[in-house]
Design a protein around this motif. Structure first.
Motif, PDB file in Angstrom:
ATOM      1  N   ASP A 455       0.639  -1.317  -0.391  1.00 24.73           N
ATOM      2  CA  ASP A 455       0.017  -0.063   0.133  1.00 24.73           C
ATOM      3  C   ASP A 455       0.743   1.132   0.185  1.00 24.73           C
ATOM      4  N   PHE A 456       0.517   1.733  -1.806  1.00 22.08           N
ATOM      5  CA  PHE A 456       1.980   2.702  -0.874  1.00 22.08           C
ATOM      6  C   PHE A 456       1.277   3.891  -1.200  1.00 22.08           C
ATOM      7  N   THR A 457      -0.172   4.104  -1.066  1.00 20.25           N
ATOM      8  CA  THR A 457      -0.512   5.434  -0.504  1.00 20.25           C
ATOM      9  C   THR A 457      -1.865   5.355   0.199  1.00 20.25           C
ATOM     10  N   GLY A 458      -1.128   4.706   0.966  1.00 22.46           N
ATOM     11  CA  GLY A 458      -2.598   4.974   2.035  1.00 22.46           C
ATOM     12  C   GLY A 458      -3.715   4.960   1.992  1.00 22.46           C
ATOM     13  N   ASP A 459      -4.029   3.898   0.745  1.00 25.21           N
ATOM     14  CA  ASP A 459      -6.076   4.203   1.021  1.00 25.21           C
ATOM     15  C   ASP A 459      -5.844   2.819   1.211  1.00 25.21           C
ATOM     16  N   GLU A 460      -5.499   1.518   2.007  1.00 28.58           N
ATOM     17  CA  GLU A 460      -5.328   0.654   2.142  1.00 28.58           C
ATOM     18  C   GLU A 460      -5.564  -0.474   1.574  1.00 28.58           C
ATOM     19  N   GLU A 461      -5.618  -0.170   0.399  1.00 34.19           N
ATOM     20  CA  GLU A 461      -5.290  -0.921  -1.167  1.00 34.19           C
ATOM     21  C   GLU A 461      -4.122  -1.397  -1.165  1.00 34.19           C
ATOM     22  N   ASP A 462      -2.941  -2.240  -1.683  1.00 34.36           N
ATOM     23  CA  ASP A 462      -2.469  -2.751  -2.273  1.00 34.36           C
ATOM     24  C   ASP A 462      -2.238  -2.108  -3.681  1.00 34.36           C
ATOM     25  N   GLU A 463      -1.329  -1.698  -3.708  1.00 31.49           N
ATOM     26  CA  GLU A 463      -0.680  -1.010  -5.154  1.00 31.49           C
ATOM     27  C   GLU A 463       0.454  -2.501  -5.649  1.00 31.49           C
ATOM     28  N   THR A 464       0.763  -2.728  -7.056  1.00 31.45           N
ATOM     29  CA  THR A 464       2.231  -2.948  -7.065  1.00 31.45           C
ATOM     30  C   THR A 464       3.359  -2.968  -7.757  1.00 31.45           C
ATOM     31  N   VAL A 481       5.950   1.655 -10.127  1.00 30.48           N
ATOM     32  CA  VAL A 481       5.174   1.225  -9.175  1.00 30.48           C
ATOM     33  C   VAL A 481       3.224   1.214  -9.814  1.00 30.48           C
ATOM     34  N   GLU A 482       2.377  -0.028 -10.287  1.00 27.43           N
ATOM     35  CA  GLU A 482       1.608   0.603 -10.831  1.00 27.43           C
ATOM     36  C   GLU A 482      -0.028   0.445  -9.614  1.00 27.43           C
ATOM     37  N   TYR A 483      -0.811   1.679 -10.160  1.00 29.19           N
ATOM     38  CA  TYR A 483      -1.641   1.302  -9.857  1.00 29.19           C
ATOM     39  C   TYR A 483      -3.086   1.232 -10.914  1.00 29.19           C
ATOM     40  N   VAL A 484      -4.167   1.446  -9.839  1.00 26.47           N
ATOM     41  CA  VAL A 484      -5.567   1.610 -10.849  1.00 26.47           C
ATOM     42  C   VAL A 484      -6.000   2.927 -10.502  1.00 26.47           C
ATOM     43  N   LYS A 485      -6.798   3.994 -11.655  1.00 24.59           N
ATOM     44  CA  LYS A 485      -6.420   5.096 -11.863  1.00 24.59           C
ATOM     45  C   LYS A 485      -8.012   5.105 -12.970  1.00 24.59           C
ATOM     46  N   GLY A 487     -10.340   2.848 -12.957  1.00 30.16           N
ATOM     47  CA  GLY A 487     -10.591   1.993 -14.050  1.00 30.16           C
ATOM     48  C   GLY A 487      -9.292   1.518 -14.948  1.00 30.16           C
ATOM     49  N   ALA A 488      -8.210   2.506 -14.739  1.00 27.97           N
ATOM     50  CA  ALA A 488      -6.967   2.029 -15.790  1.00 27.97           C
ATOM     51  C   ALA A 488      -5.838   1.437 -14.967  1.00 27.97           C
ATOM     52  N   VAL A 489      -5.381   0.711 -14.954  1.00 30.81           N
ATOM     53  CA  VAL A 489      -3.835   0.500 -14.531  1.00 30.81           C
ATOM     54  C   VAL A 489      -2.987   1.812 -15.441  1.00 30.81           C
ATOM     55  N   GLN A 490      -2.048   2.440 -13.700  1.00 32.77           N
ATOM     56  CA  GLN A 490      -1.454   3.135 -14.680  1.00 32.77           C
ATOM     57  C   GLN A 490       0.192   3.030 -13.774  1.00 32.77           C
TER      58      GLN A 490
END
Length: 604
Positions: A455-464, A481-485, A487-490
């Motif tokens: 969890d790199f953003t502190g939103d209690e959801e894991d990023e990769t 670092v991959e995250y969803v924004k 609905g799309a993977v950024q």
């Protein structure tokens, strides 16, 4: 950054011994203590005032500029050169900070921007190139042009009472063309003292206090003056445990005196006692013409050759299979203070997974040499550093071999004792504290990539965190670092990061945790650039009302890969002369870097 004094004597080959009798003599003298954004000095203004007075006493019409801004210095230089006529004698004196960038020497005016913001680019833009000063004087067809640059050559921040600025910056050695005399107020690797101590009552720097009385001594010739100044400066420096030994390069045809007259009746100063034997070193390869013992046997590739008082010796030979792919001399110094020069050199067998080895060759007298390798291989370049009155060889040893995922960085220092290098100091770097870390040791052998959830953003959801894996070196590469924004993977790639470990720091910037690559290279998320960028990068933007071409390499003839709009933000990753390698906001993928001319960028 040692203080450098450069004497340019540009005169006709028929220069007469009593050159001081020229018809018109002009001087421009500049001294800067109070810098707006960099380390101030204490003696430069006083030095300038004193030299200005001495030159006037010697018959020069001299102008004085104190704490001059860039505009003030340029205006004074223009007025100075406008007064010069063919056949005149011209002196330019500068006391203050100076740096070298890509072999170009640059003087720093009082309002030079802070180097930690913008680095080399700002110094190039707002500094005063020494070559420009010399060119302006030469264009006036003067009989004699003399530049005295009392500028800095070594890092001032960790040291007290030395004149210096910038990390590896400093004034470069300037070759002496015919009719030129170049004097350095300190030898290679030394710093010239601004003062002997914090409570030094003398108003002038160590060099200038030795120089001043000799500028107004009738009949004193330049070469004799230099030897006298060198002796006095070294005596003063040794009194406070500092080594400062003037070096000079003489291409002067004829003699020069500041004040004409008969040579003063005084004891002639001789150069310091030379070494017990003149020892030089060179690399000799099997493809070169040879005779006698210098000729190679079959299978031999390269050799270290020494010349002692005109006699050549083969010191060490390396076979093609072992270390003959590369043999290079790093430094030649008298490492053990025995009067003989010693050589520090490296051998490398070739291949990017093969370490290099550092050796020390020491002359023991009577044509005998000792050759010893240091205790461990070295991936990084060794250096020779001064510690008090002795030289030490410093190496950095990193465990980064094939399949090795261990993070380890150790700095070792060796001194030479009776021809043998002995380790006398070591230090191991520690990493910044991180709340979590990802190691290349986590990657299974045979795999070329790996990913972790966090969890790199502190939103209690894991990023990769997704990385490639270079097994040969045990390195994590091409990480992002991959995250969803929406609905799309950024992805936010870590630009130019190759790491044994990636640590997660507590601090969040732009909504993402900062990351540390190995020991102390900190990265932070920069959504504007779609990347994680090192926090140390320099930030600029394209000049307003200008579209800027991005090239595949440094040069206007390289392929065009993009065009930047006016005021586009960029970060600079590398400087190469007038070109910089950049990542630009929202223009092309951050894994694709481009080159632009630094002349069209301005600091953000």
């Amino acid at each position: 950054m040692r203080v450098v004094i450069v004497f340019y004597l540009i005169a006709a080959a028929w220069m007469l011994p009593n050159i001081a009798s020229a018809q018109t003599r002009h001087a421009l003298v500049i001294g800067i203590d109070d810098y707006d954004h960099v380390e101030p000095l204490q003696k430069a203004r006083n030095d300038a005032r004193a030299v200005h007075g001495a030159l006037e006493a010697a018959g020069f019409e001299a102008d004085l500029v104190l704490d001059g801004t860039g505009i003030a210095v340029l205006q004074a230089l223009e007025a100075f050169t406008d007064r010069l006529s063919p056949g005149d004698e011209a002196v330019f004196f500068f006391a203050g900070h100076g740096v070298e960038i890509d072999r170009e020497n640059i003087l720093l005016p009082a309002d030079i921007p802070a180097p930690e913001r913008g680095g080399d680019l700002l110094v190039r833009r707002f500094g005063i190139p020494v070559q420009d000063v010399l060119d302006q004087i030469q264009r006036r067809d003067v009989r004699l042009s003399l530049l005295i640059l009392d500028a800095c050559r070594d890092n001032p921040f960790p040291r007290q009472s030395t004149r210096s600025l910038g990390g590896t910056r400093g004034l470069a050695r300037m070759e002496a063309p015919e009719g030129t005399f170049i004097l350095y107020s300190a030898g290679e690797g030394q710093a010239a003292l601004d003062r002997l101590s914090d409570d030094d009552p003398d108003p002038n720097s160590v060099f200038t206090r030795a120089l001043l009385p000799r500028l107004t001594t009738p009949g004193l010739r330049l070469r004799d003056m230099v030897l006298e100044v060198r002796t006095e400066v070294r005596t003063l420096a040794v009194s406070v445990g500092h080594d400062q030994f003037l070096a000079f390069y003489d291409q002067l045809d004829g003699e020069f005196q500041f004040i004409a007259g008969e040579a003063p009746e005084r004891a002639r100063v001789s150069p310091p006692t030379p070494p017990r034997a003149a020892v030089t070193y060179e690399i000799f390869s099997s493809g070169e013409p040879c005779s006698g013992e210098l000729c190679f046997d079959e299978g031999e590739g390269m050799a270290l050759v020494a010349t002692v008082d005109g006699v050549r010796y083969r010191v060490a030979t390396y076979s093609i299979e072992e270390h003959a792919h590369s043999l290079r001399i790093i430094a030649v110094k008298d490492l053990d203070n025995d009067g003989y020069a010693d050589a520090v050199y490296r051998t490398h067998a070739g291949g990017n997974a093969v370490p290099a080895f550092t050796h020390v060759a020491s002359y023991r007298g009577d044509g005998r040499f000792s050759v010893n390798a240091l205790d461990d291989f070295n991936w990084d370049e060794p250096s020779v550093v001064r510690d008090g009155n002795e030289w030490r060889v410093r190496t950095q040893t990193v465990a980064a071999g094939v399949g090795n995922s261990t993070l380890h960085d150790e700095v070792l220092e060796f001194k030479l004792q009776d021809g043998v290098p002995v380790q006398v100091a070591s230090a191991t770097r520690s990493t910044l504290f991180s709340q979590h870390s990802f190691s290349s040791g986590d990657v299974e052998r045979g795999r070329d990539n790996h990913s972790w959830g966090y969890d790199f953003t502190g939103d209690e959801e894991d990023e990769t965190l997704a990385c490639g894996y270079w097994e040969r070196w045990g390195l994590l590469t091409n990480c992002a670092v991959e995250y969803v924004k929406r609905g799309a993977v950024q992805a936010l790639p870590l630009v130019e990061a190759q790491c044994k470990e990636i640590g997660v720091l507590d601090q969040r910037v732009n909504g993402f945790n900062q990351l540390v690559c190995d020991f102390d290279q900190v990265y932070q998320a920069e959504p504007e650039f779609h990347a994680y960028l090192p926090v140390t990068v320099s930030r600029y933007k394209v000049l307003p009302d200008l579209s800027l071409n991005v090239r595949a390499g440094p040069g206007a003839d390289r392929n065009l890969i993009a065009t930047l709009d006016p005021s586009t933000p960029v970060v600079v990753l590398e400087n190469r002369s007038d070109w910089v390698r950049i990542v630009a906001a929202g223009v092309f993928e951050t894994t694709q870097h481009g080159w632009v001319s630094s002349r069209f960028l301005v600091e953000q």
